[in-house]
Design a protein around this motif. Structure first.
Motif, PDB file in Angstrom:
ATOM      1  N   GLY A  86       0.804  -1.217   0.000  1.00 47.76           N
ATOM      2  CA  GLY A  86       0.000   0.000   0.000  1.00 47.76           C
ATOM      3  C   GLY A  86       0.840   1.270   0.000  1.00 47.76           C
ATOM      4  O   GLY A  86       0.316   2.374  -0.106  1.00 47.76           O
ATOM      5  N   VAL A  87       2.185   1.100   0.133  1.00 51.56           N
ATOM      6  CA  VAL A  87       3.095   2.258   0.106  1.00 51.56           C
ATOM      7  C   VAL A  87       4.082   2.116  -1.055  1.00 51.56           C
ATOM      8  O   VAL A  87       4.229   3.012  -1.879  1.00 51.56           O
ATOM      9  CB  VAL A  87       3.862   2.385   1.441  1.00 51.56           C
ATOM     10  N   LEU A  88       4.782   0.954  -1.097  1.00 51.56           N
ATOM     11  CA  LEU A  88       5.767   0.702  -2.165  1.00 51.56           C
ATOM     12  C   LEU A  88       5.197  -0.274  -3.203  1.00 51.56           C
ATOM     13  O   LEU A  88       5.534  -0.188  -4.383  1.00 51.56           O
ATOM     14  CB  LEU A  88       7.050   0.123  -1.552  1.00 51.56           C
ATOM     15  N   LEU A  89       4.375  -1.206  -2.733  1.00 48.59           N
ATOM     16  CA  LEU A  89       3.819  -2.243  -3.619  1.00 48.59           C
ATOM     17  C   LEU A  89       2.305  -2.328  -3.482  1.00 48.59           C
ATOM     18  O   LEU A  89       1.767  -2.008  -2.420  1.00 48.59           O
ATOM     19  CB  LEU A  89       4.395  -3.625  -3.261  1.00 48.59           C
ATOM     20  N   ARG A  90       1.657  -2.780  -4.557  1.00 49.14           N
ATOM     21  CA  ARG A  90       0.235  -3.179  -4.535  1.00 49.14           C
ATOM     22  C   ARG A  90       0.233  -4.596  -5.055  1.00 49.14           C
ATOM     23  O   ARG A  90       0.378  -4.818  -6.270  1.00 49.14           O
ATOM     24  CB  ARG A  90      -0.576  -2.300  -5.487  1.00 49.14           C
ATOM     25  N   GLY A  91       0.148  -5.572  -4.153  1.00 48.99           N
ATOM     26  CA  GLY A  91       0.297  -6.955  -4.598  1.00 48.99           C
ATOM     27  C   GLY A  91       1.667  -7.106  -5.250  1.00 48.99           C
ATOM     28  O   GLY A  91       2.654  -6.655  -4.676  1.00 48.99           O
ATOM     29  N   PRO A  92       1.735  -7.678  -6.455  1.00 49.25           N
ATOM     30  CA  PRO A  92       3.046  -7.858  -7.117  1.00 49.25           C
ATOM     31  C   PRO A  92       3.546  -6.591  -7.820  1.00 49.25           C
ATOM     32  O   PRO A  92       4.686  -6.541  -8.267  1.00 49.25           O
ATOM     33  CB  PRO A  92       2.752  -8.950  -8.147  1.00 49.25           C
ATOM     34  N   HIS A  93       2.701  -5.544  -7.868  1.00 47.80           N
ATOM     35  CA  HIS A  93       3.053  -4.356  -8.654  1.00 47.80           C
ATOM     36  C   HIS A  93       3.767  -3.290  -7.816  1.00 47.80           C
ATOM     37  O   HIS A  93       3.364  -3.016  -6.683  1.00 47.80           O
ATOM     38  CB  HIS A  93       1.794  -3.742  -9.280  1.00 47.80           C
ATOM     39  N   THR A  94       4.806  -2.676  -8.390  1.00 42.57           N
ATOM     40  CA  THR A  94       5.506  -1.575  -7.723  1.00 42.57           C
ATOM     41  C   THR A  94       4.731  -0.285  -7.967  1.00 42.57           C
ATOM     42  O   THR A  94       4.361   0.002  -9.104  1.00 42.57           O
ATOM     43  CB  THR A  94       6.936  -1.444  -8.282  1.00 42.57           C
ATOM     44  N   ILE A  95       4.457   0.458  -6.916  1.00 40.77           N
ATOM     45  CA  ILE A  95       3.781   1.750  -7.057  1.00 40.77           C
ATOM     46  C   ILE A  95       4.806   2.732  -7.652  1.00 40.77           C
ATOM     47  O   ILE A  95       5.909   2.879  -7.102  1.00 40.77           O
ATOM     48  CB  ILE A  95       3.259   2.238  -5.688  1.00 40.77           C
ATOM     49  N   PRO A  96       4.506   3.351  -8.804  1.00 43.33           N
ATOM     50  CA  PRO A  96       5.511   4.198  -9.493  1.00 43.33           C
ATOM     51  C   PRO A  96       6.188   5.232  -8.586  1.00 43.33           C
ATOM     52  O   PRO A  96       7.406   5.416  -8.648  1.00 43.33           O
ATOM     53  CB  PRO A  96       4.687   4.866 -10.599  1.00 43.33           C
ATOM     54  N   ALA A  97       5.435   5.840  -7.680  1.00 40.67           N
ATOM     55  CA  ALA A  97       6.018   6.868  -6.800  1.00 40.67           C
ATOM     56  C   ALA A  97       7.134   6.284  -5.935  1.00 40.67           C
ATOM     57  O   ALA A  97       8.016   7.003  -5.466  1.00 40.67           O
ATOM     58  CB  ALA A  97       4.929   7.463  -5.901  1.00 40.67           C
ATOM     59  N   ALA A  98       7.122   4.962  -5.746  1.00 41.78           N
ATOM     60  CA  ALA A  98       8.120   4.330  -4.871  1.00 41.78           C
ATOM     61  C   ALA A  98       9.529   4.486  -5.438  1.00 41.78           C
ATOM     62  O   ALA A  98      10.460   4.869  -4.712  1.00 41.78           O
ATOM     63  CB  ALA A  98       7.776   2.857  -4.687  1.00 41.78           C
ATOM     64  N   ARG A  99       9.674   4.241  -6.723  1.00 41.08           N
ATOM     65  CA  ARG A  99      11.017   4.353  -7.330  1.00 41.08           C
ATOM     66  C   ARG A  99      11.507   5.799  -7.263  1.00 41.08           C
ATOM     67  O   ARG A  99      12.666   6.063  -6.955  1.00 41.08           O
ATOM     68  CB  ARG A  99      10.977   3.864  -8.780  1.00 41.08           C
ATOM     69  N   ARG A 100      10.601   6.760  -7.481  1.00 38.29           N
ATOM     70  CA  ARG A 100      11.011   8.169  -7.429  1.00 38.29           C
ATOM     71  C   ARG A 100      11.419   8.547  -5.997  1.00 38.29           C
ATOM     72  O   ARG A 100      12.393   9.261  -5.781  1.00 38.29           O
ATOM     73  CB  ARG A 100       9.879   9.067  -7.940  1.00 38.29           C
ATOM     74  N   ALA A 101      10.678   8.012  -5.045  1.00 38.01           N
ATOM     75  CA  ALA A 101      11.014   8.306  -3.636  1.00 38.01           C
ATOM     76  C   ALA A 101      12.385   7.727  -3.291  1.00 38.01           C
ATOM     77  O   ALA A 101      13.223   8.402  -2.683  1.00 38.01           O
ATOM     78  CB  ALA A 101       9.950   7.705  -2.726  1.00 38.01           C
ATOM     79  N   LEU A 102      12.640   6.492  -3.742  1.00 35.88           N
ATOM     80  CA  LEU A 102      13.916   5.856  -3.406  1.00 35.88           C
ATOM     81  C   LEU A 102      15.079   6.525  -4.137  1.00 35.88           C
ATOM     82  O   LEU A 102      16.201   6.581  -3.616  1.00 35.88           O
ATOM     83  CB  LEU A 102      13.832   4.358  -3.707  1.00 35.88           C
ATOM     84  N   ASP A 103      14.802   7.073  -5.302  1.00 34.47           N
ATOM     85  CA  ASP A 103      15.850   7.856  -5.994  1.00 34.47           C
ATOM     86  C   ASP A 103      16.254   9.059  -5.141  1.00 34.47           C
ATOM     87  O   ASP A 103      17.435   9.357  -4.979  1.00 34.47           O
ATOM     88  CB  ASP A 103      15.323   8.368  -7.358  1.00 34.47           C
ATOM     89  N   MET A 104      15.250   9.714  -4.569  1.00 33.25           N
ATOM     90  CA  MET A 104      15.558  10.878  -3.715  1.00 33.25           C
ATOM     91  C   MET A 104      16.425  10.440  -2.536  1.00 33.25           C
ATOM     92  O   MET A 104      17.394  11.103  -2.176  1.00 33.25           O
ATOM     93  CB  MET A 104      14.258  11.484  -3.175  1.00 33.25           C
ATOM     94  N   LEU A 105      16.101   9.288  -1.963  1.00 38.88           N
ATOM     95  CA  LEU A 105      16.875   8.830  -0.795  1.00 38.88           C
ATOM     96  C   LEU A 105      18.279   8.419  -1.208  1.00 38.88           C
ATOM     97  O   LEU A 105      19.205   8.441  -0.415  1.00 38.88           O
ATOM     98  CB  LEU A 105      16.160   7.655  -0.123  1.00 38.88           C
ATOM     99  N   ASN A 106      18.413   8.084  -2.445  1.00 41.95           N
ATOM    100  CA  ASN A 106      19.713   7.613  -2.928  1.00 41.95           C
ATOM    101  C   ASN A 106      20.654   8.768  -3.257  1.00 41.95           C
ATOM    102  O   ASN A 106      21.710   8.579  -3.843  1.00 41.95           O
ATOM    103  CB  ASN A 106      19.502   6.732  -4.161  1.00 41.95           C
TER     104      ASN A 106
END
Ligand code: G3P
Ligand code: MG
Length: 369
Positions: A45-65
């Protein structure tokens, strides 16, 4: 540790294009920099929806990186009420789903905390529930449980223990040959969401009412001297997968079990609860986070950065973070639905998704006087 003066910049520009000097970056002997904030992310419900990656998750992790105005990597851990597989397997899968390397000391599943209690049960026979076939048995064994049995083992021993399920070849292949009339089960651990509620409720009741010897006479006296310990790892009634409506979670299984136990014995059975929002799980997460930061810093971290919790479930993520004194951010990509009114537990902030959550928290820290 060096401190830098904070220079206020126009809002929208500050996050993307200009480097700014921020304060409270801790510099460590190994040259690593520790920012004033770190994150704890829920998964479903934050990074994943079932097997699917929520698109905002990759952008958020890029910021953290590092793609953030602080110009430093911002550490994070993942804290989920999910599970049902080994942390190593889960981190590998998550690393490919999220497109960043997730390290083994960066992920806490609902049952990971059992590593801290296994010493009490290592030599004792226990029943482990949840997940597919014998995956949770293997997880339990990897934690140090030497005698972990599944309800499928019981069915392989005596199919009449639950006449409404025939073992599939795959399930039978996962079973151990055991004579349960000689095995005093001392505790029941619900590691993950059971796949066969009726079978698991029946066998758990048999263990409790027969004082550990499945198939033995029922002894329902209220205060047995050495009660069978019953441990649940995830209290979630609902969770968000890729189905339009939230799905029943392990908490619903616990309610179903207790309803049957109460109908038969007259009272619910005492149990231990782990998982978010329990204090035990947030304390465990705090320790994991500190160990991760000290590993990154190559030494002791004097001043723990502020921990931001990002979650989709007010009952587990927000209630737990509020209880731990962490700023909490509720996202709208999971269980919480704005249309149903205010959340049952008040977060520090409500964000559309995890990307806005991360952006808001960084901005907030940069404004700290
Ligand atoms: O079964 C998992 C579910 O209860 C919630 O998982 O990642 O949202 O804590 P998560
Ligand atoms: Mg969630």
């Amino acid at each position: 540790m060096q401190r830098f003066a904070f220079r206020r910049l126009p809002r929208c520009a500050s996050l993307k294009t200009q480097t700014v000097q921020v304060r409270h970056i801790q510099y460590h002997a190994n040259g690593s920099k520790l920012p004033p904030l770190v994150f704890t992310f829920d998964i479903d419900g934050v990074l994943l929806r079932g097997p699917h990656t929520i698109p905002a998750a990759r952008r958020a992790l890029d910021m953290l990186n590092g793609a953030n105005p602080m110009g430093v990597k911002i550490p994070f851990i993942l804290l989920t009420n999910g599970g049902g597989t080994h942390e190593e397997a889960r981190r590998h899968k998550l690393s490919s789903q999220l497109g960043v390397e997730i390290h083994s000391n960066q992920i806490i599943q609902a049952h990971t905390i059992l590593k801290s209690v296994v010493h009490k049960y290592a030599e004792k026979p226990v029943l482990v529930l949840g997940g597919r076939n014998d995956v949770v048995r293997k997880v339990a064994e990897s934690y140090g449980f030497k005698h972990a049995y599944t309800t499928l083992d019981v069915l392989a021993w005596k199919p009449e223990a639950w006449p409404f399920h025939d073992l599939t070849p795959e399930e039978r292949a996962s079973t151990k040959a055991v004579d349960f009339s000689r095995i005093p089960i001392s505790a029941i651990f619900v590691f993950h969401d059971p796949r066969n509620w009726s079978l698991d409720i029946q066998i758990a009741l048999d263990v409790i009412r027969s004082r550990g010897i499945i198939g033995g006479p029922y002894i329902d006296t209220p205060e047995p001297e050495k009660p069978i310990e019953l441990v649940f790892c995830n209290p979630d009634l609902l969770w968000k997968s890729d189905f339009p409506q939230p799905r029943l979670g392990q908490g619903a299984f616990r309610l179903a079990f207790q309803a049957v136990h109460e109908a038969l014995v007259g009272a619910p059975y005492p149990y231990v609860q782990y998982g978010k929002p329990t204090t035990a799980t947030y304390k465990f997460a705090e320790k994991v986070l500190r160990d991760r930061l000290e590993e990154l810093a190559g030494g002791r971290v004097e001043e723990m950065p502020r921990v931001y919790m990002v979650g989709d479930n007010p009952e587990s993520d927000i209630a737990g973070a509020n209880g731990a004194g962490w700023p909490s951010i509720l996202v709208k990509t999971g269980v919480y639905e704005e249309a149903r009114g205010p959340p049952t537990h008040t977060p520090t902030y409500i964000a559309e998704d995890v990307e806005e959550a991360v952006r808001w928290a960084i901005d907030r820290e940069m404004k700290q006087k």
